[in-house]
Design a protein around this motif. Structure first.
Motif, PDB file in Angstrom:
ATOM      1  N   UNK A 255       0.865  -1.183   0.000  1.00 24.53           N
ATOM      2  CA  UNK A 255       0.000   0.000   0.000  1.00 24.53           C
ATOM      3  C   UNK A 255       0.898   1.228   0.000  1.00 24.53           C
ATOM      4  N   UNK A 256       0.793   2.046  -1.034  1.00 22.10           N
ATOM      5  CA  UNK A 256       1.656   3.212  -1.181  1.00 22.10           C
ATOM      6  C   UNK A 256       1.071   4.407  -0.447  1.00 22.10           C
ATOM      7  N   UNK A 257       1.952   5.205   0.130  1.00 22.45           N
ATOM      8  CA  UNK A 257       1.504   6.337   0.936  1.00 22.45           C
ATOM      9  C   UNK A 257       2.262   7.603   0.563  1.00 22.45           C
ATOM     10  N   UNK A 258       1.604   8.741   0.785  1.00 19.94           N
ATOM     11  CA  UNK A 258       2.232  10.034   0.526  1.00 19.94           C
ATOM     12  C   UNK A 258       3.198  10.375   1.665  1.00 19.94           C
ATOM     13  N   UNK A 259       4.450  10.705   1.355  1.00 17.27           N
ATOM     14  CA  UNK A 259       5.410  11.046   2.409  1.00 17.27           C
ATOM     15  C   UNK A 259       5.277  12.500   2.846  1.00 17.27           C
ATOM     16  N   UNK A 260       5.856  12.809   3.983  1.00 18.62           N
ATOM     17  CA  UNK A 260       5.949  14.204   4.415  1.00 18.62           C
ATOM     18  C   UNK A 260       6.812  14.979   3.432  1.00 18.62           C
ATOM     19  N   UNK A 261       6.454  16.243   3.223  1.00 15.08           N
ATOM     20  CA  UNK A 261       7.209  17.094   2.298  1.00 15.08           C
ATOM     21  C   UNK A 261       8.157  18.046   3.024  1.00 15.08           C
ATOM     22  N   UNK A 262       8.027  18.139   4.360  1.00 15.43           N
ATOM     23  CA  UNK A 262       8.854  19.083   5.124  1.00 15.43           C
ATOM     24  C   UNK A 262       9.555  18.357   6.259  1.00 15.43           C
ATOM     25  N   UNK A 263      10.708  18.883   6.640  1.00 16.38           N
ATOM     26  CA  UNK A 263      11.460  18.300   7.752  1.00 16.38           C
ATOM     27  C   UNK A 263      10.679  18.418   9.055  1.00 16.38           C
ATOM     28  N   UNK A 264      10.004  19.545   9.262  1.00 17.17           N
ATOM     29  CA  UNK A 264       9.241  19.738  10.494  1.00 17.17           C
ATOM     30  C   UNK A 264       8.099  18.736  10.609  1.00 17.17           C
ATOM     31  N   UNK A 265       7.419  18.489   9.482  1.00 17.31           N
ATOM     32  CA  UNK A 265       6.335  17.510   9.485  1.00 17.31           C
ATOM     33  C   UNK A 265       6.834  16.108   9.779  1.00 17.31           C
ATOM     34  N   UNK A 266       7.978  15.777   9.212  1.00 11.26           N
ATOM     35  CA  UNK A 266       8.554  14.456   9.435  1.00 11.26           C
ATOM     36  C   UNK A 266       8.997  14.274  10.889  1.00 11.26           C
ATOM     37  N   UNK A 267       9.643  15.315  11.451  1.00 12.43           N
ATOM     38  CA  UNK A 267      10.065  15.249  12.844  1.00 12.43           C
ATOM     39  C   UNK A 267       8.860  15.104  13.778  1.00 12.43           C
ATOM     40  N   UNK A 268       7.772  15.785  13.443  1.00  8.07           N
ATOM     41  CA  UNK A 268       6.562  15.683  14.257  1.00  8.07           C
ATOM     42  C   UNK A 268       5.997  14.267  14.205  1.00  8.07           C
ATOM     43  N   UNK A 269       6.013  13.672  13.010  1.00  6.00           N
ATOM     44  CA  UNK A 269       5.528  12.302  12.851  1.00  6.00           C
ATOM     45  C   UNK A 269       6.385  11.329  13.659  1.00  6.00           C
ATOM     46  N   UNK A 270       7.688  11.473  13.579  1.00  6.39           N
ATOM     47  CA  UNK A 270       8.581  10.564  14.295  1.00  6.39           C
ATOM     48  C   UNK A 270       8.478  10.755  15.802  1.00  6.39           C
ATOM     49  N   UNK A 271       8.169  11.969  16.228  1.00  8.76           N
ATOM     50  CA  UNK A 271       8.002  12.212  17.654  1.00  8.76           C
ATOM     51  C   UNK A 271       6.801  11.431  18.192  1.00  8.76           C
ATOM     52  N   UNK A 272       5.707  11.388  17.419  1.00  9.57           N
ATOM     53  CA  UNK A 272       4.545  10.598  17.831  1.00  9.57           C
ATOM     54  C   UNK A 272       4.935   9.137  17.984  1.00  9.57           C
ATOM     55  N   UNK A 273       5.702   8.622  17.027  1.00  8.23           N
ATOM     56  CA  UNK A 273       6.103   7.217  17.063  1.00  8.23           C
ATOM     57  C   UNK A 273       7.032   6.942  18.243  1.00  8.23           C
ATOM     58  N   UNK A 274       7.900   7.901  18.545  1.00 12.14           N
ATOM     59  CA  UNK A 274       8.826   7.750  19.665  1.00 12.14           C
ATOM     60  C   UNK A 274       8.052   7.603  20.972  1.00 12.14           C
ATOM     61  N   UNK A 275       6.985   8.378  21.131  1.00 11.12           N
ATOM     62  CA  UNK A 275       6.174   8.307  22.344  1.00 11.12           C
ATOM     63  C   UNK A 275       5.501   6.960  22.497  1.00 11.12           C
ATOM     64  N   UNK A 276       5.064   6.379  21.391  1.00  8.42           N
ATOM     65  CA  UNK A 276       4.411   5.068  21.449  1.00  8.42           C
ATOM     66  C   UNK A 276       5.398   3.981  21.830  1.00  8.42           C
ATOM     67  N   UNK A 277       6.636   4.099  21.364  1.00  3.64           N
ATOM     68  CA  UNK A 277       7.641   3.084  21.636  1.00  3.64           C
ATOM     69  C   UNK A 277       7.913   2.868  23.111  1.00  3.64           C
ATOM     70  N   UNK A 278       7.666   3.884  23.931  1.00  2.00           N
ATOM     71  CA  UNK A 278       7.881   3.759  25.368  1.00  2.00           C
ATOM     72  C   UNK A 278       6.941   2.730  25.998  1.00  2.00           C
ATOM     73  N   UNK A 279       5.830   2.424  25.295  1.00  2.00           N
ATOM     74  CA  UNK A 279       4.833   1.509  25.840  1.00  2.00           C
ATOM     75  C   UNK A 279       5.016   0.077  25.363  1.00  2.00           C
ATOM     76  N   UNK A 280       6.060  -0.192  24.599  1.00  2.00           N
ATOM     77  CA  UNK A 280       6.308  -1.548  24.123  1.00  2.00           C
ATOM     78  C   UNK A 280       6.597  -2.482  25.304  1.00  2.00           C
ATOM     79  N   UNK A 281       6.406  -3.773  25.085  1.00  2.00           N
ATOM     80  CA  UNK A 281       6.777  -4.755  26.090  1.00  2.00           C
ATOM     81  C   UNK A 281       8.274  -4.660  26.378  1.00  2.00           C
ATOM     82  N   UNK A 282       8.662  -4.999  27.593  1.00  2.00           N
ATOM     83  CA  UNK A 282      10.052  -4.848  28.033  1.00  2.00           C
ATOM     84  C   UNK A 282      11.029  -5.587  27.120  1.00  2.00           C
ATOM     85  N   UNK A 283      10.677  -6.800  26.703  1.00  2.00           N
ATOM     86  CA  UNK A 283      11.598  -7.569  25.868  1.00  2.00           C
ATOM     87  C   UNK A 283      11.795  -6.914  24.509  1.00  2.00           C
ATOM     88  N   UNK A 284      10.739  -6.267  23.996  1.00  2.00           N
ATOM     89  CA  UNK A 284      10.847  -5.590  22.705  1.00  2.00           C
ATOM     90  C   UNK A 284      11.667  -4.318  22.836  1.00  2.00           C
TER      91      UNK A 284
END
Length: 375
Positions: A255-284
Motif C-alpha cells: 500500500x503506497x503512501x504520501x510522504x511528508x514534504x517538510x522536515x518539520x512535518x517528518x520530525x513531528x511524525x517521528x516524535x509521535x512514534x517515539x512516544x508510542x515506543x515507550x509503551x512496548x513490552x520490556x523484551x521488545x
C-alpha cells in the motif's frame, strides 16, 4: 604491529559491536531476504471490512478512495470514519455513498465530553464494521494493485488473528524523501523479520489486518488511549505472538503512501512514534534498544579509533569496511524486494545519515515540546 592497551580495548569493543550488528543482519534480517514471497490466493474465503479514518482529507479521498472501492474482492465494505472534518469531506463522502453501495460513512462530531483522536475514530470504525476480518489503511494511501484485499484477507489458518502488511512511501525528489523511504525500509525489514522469527512487535496502520473479536477481547486501545499514536504498533505489540501473526509482502499487496514534504512535518511524525515506543513490552524495548545502542557505539568507537596510534585507523577502517560489505550483500536485495530498489546505490551514505537523524530525533523527542496531535 604493536598496539597499546587502550588501542586493544577500543578495537576489541569495536569488533564486539560489529558482531552484535551482524547478529541482526545475518540471523534476523536475512530471514526476510531469503523468505519465499507468498502467492496471492485465487479465491476470497470470507467477507471483510476495510477501515479508513479521515480528518480533513478531501484531497486524498478524492484521489485514493476509488482504488479502495474497486478491489478485486467479491464481498467487502469500506468504512470511512469522518473525524470532525470541515474541508468538504462530509459532502464528498455523501456523494460517494450514492455511487458505491459498499461504502459506509461514520461521522464523529465535536464533543467536549470525550477525548477525540485517531484511536477513538478507529474504535468507532471497528464498531461500525459488520464483518469479522478488519483491514486497515489511511486516507492518503493507495493499494499497489486490485489484488490487495485478496492478499490481506483472513488466512486459511484460523489461528492467525493478525496480518502485518507493508506500506512504502511514494518516491519524490530530494534528500528528505530518500531518508524517509530508507527509514521506512529499515522499520519494515525489522518488524517483518522479527515476525518471521516468531517475535512480532509492531505493524503499520497503513497496511495491516486483524480480527474484530481480538480487538474487543483485549479491550481495544484501553491500555494506551492516553497516547496520541499507537493505534497500530501498540495494538500489535500487546496482542501479537508467534502463533497468531502472519506477514504479507507480495508486491501486489503493498500500500503506497504520501510522504511528508517538510522536515518539520517528518520530525513531528517521528516524535509521535517515539512516544508510542515507550509503551512496548520490556523484551521488545530491550532488543530494539540493543540495536540502536550498539550501532551508536560502533560509529562512536570507529571515530575514536581515528585518533589513536598509527595502526588503529587502518584496523578500524577494515572493520567498518567488513560491516559495509556484509550488509551490502543483503540490504540491496531487500531494498529491491520492498520496492526501494533505486536506493540500493546510496545504501552506505543513507545508513549513516539515518543513524544521525535518529539521534537528532531522539534528542528532540526527549527534550522538545511534549504535546502531539493526530491531525
Amino acid at each position: 604491529m604493536i598496539l597499546t592497551l587502550p588501542e586493544i580495548i577500543l578495537l576489541s569493543i569495536l569488533a564486539f559491536c560489529l558482531l552484535v550488528q551482524l547478529y541482526f543482519v545475518l540471523f534476523v534480517h536475512l530471514k526476510l531476504a531469503n523468505a519465499a514471497v507468498e502467492e496471492i490466493p485465487f479465491i476470497a474465503r470470507k467477507p471483510l471490512s476495510v477501515i479508513v479514518c479521515a480528518r480533513n482529507e478531501i484531497k486524498n479521498l478524492s484521489e485514493y478512495l476509488p482504488t479502495l472501492m474497486t478491489q478485486n474482492y467479491p464481498e467487502y465494505e469500506v468504512v470511512v470514519v469522518n473525524d470532525r472534518s470541515w474541508d468538504g469531506t462530509e459532502e464528498f463522502l455523501e456523494q460517494m455513498e450514492k455511487i458505491y453501495s459498499n461504502l459506509k460513512v461514520v461521522k464523529i462530531l465535536d464533543n467536549d465530553k470525550f477525548l477525540a483522536g485517531k484511536k477513538f475514530a478507529v474504535t468507532m470504525g471497528i464498531k461500525a464494521a459488520k464483518y469479522e476480518w478488519l483491514v486497515f489503511t489511511d486516507a492518503d494511501c493507495t493499494p499497489g494493485s486490485d489484488q490487495w484485499l485478496m492478499n490481506m484477507q483472513q488466512p486459511e489458518d484460523e489461528n492467525i488473528e493478525i496480518v502485518l502488511g507493508y506500506s512504502p512511501y511514494l518516491k519524490k525528489r530530494g534528500l528528505l524523501n530518500a531518508l524517509i523511504r530508507f527509514e521506512t525500509f529499515f522499520t519494515a525489514v525489522n518488524y517483518l523479520s522479527f515476525a518471521l522469527k516468531g517475535m512480532p512487535y509492531m505493524g503499520v496502520g497503513r497496511n495491516m489486518a486483524y480480527k474484530k473479536t481480538l480487538f474487543f477481547k483485549n479491550k481495544g486501545f484501553a491500555a494506551h488511549m492516553h497516547i496520541p499514536s499507537g493505534d497500530d504498533d501498540l495494538f500489535v505489540n500487546a496482542n501479537a505472538n508467534r502463533f497468531n501473526t502472519a506477514i504479507r509482502f507480495h508486491q501486489d499487496s503493498h500500500v503506497w503512501s504520501q510522504p511528508n514534504r517538510t522536515w518539520s512535518g517528518y520530525l513531528k511524525q517521528k516524535k509521535r512514534h517515539f512516544g508510542a515506543g515507550k509503551m512496548y513490552q520490556a523484551k521488545h524495548k530491550f532488543i530494539l534498544s540493543l540495536q540502536i545502542i550498539f550501532q551508536f557505539l560502533f560509529y562512536g568507537f570507529f571515530v575514536a579509533s581515528m585518533f589513536l596510534g598509527r595502526e588503529s585507523p587502518y584496523i578500524a577502517g577494515g572493520i567498518l569496511l567488513l560491516s559495509i560489505i556484509i550488509r551490502s550483500l543483503i540490504y540491496p536485495k531487500l531494498l529491491k524486494r520492498l520496492n526501494y530498489g533505486d536506493l540500493r546505490w546510496w545504501f552506505p551514505i543513507l545508513d549513516i545519515l539515518l543513524f544521525l537523524f535518529l539521534i537528532l530525533n531522539g534528542f528532540f523527542a526527549m527534550f522538545g515540546p511534549k504535546k502531539v496531535n493526530w491531525k
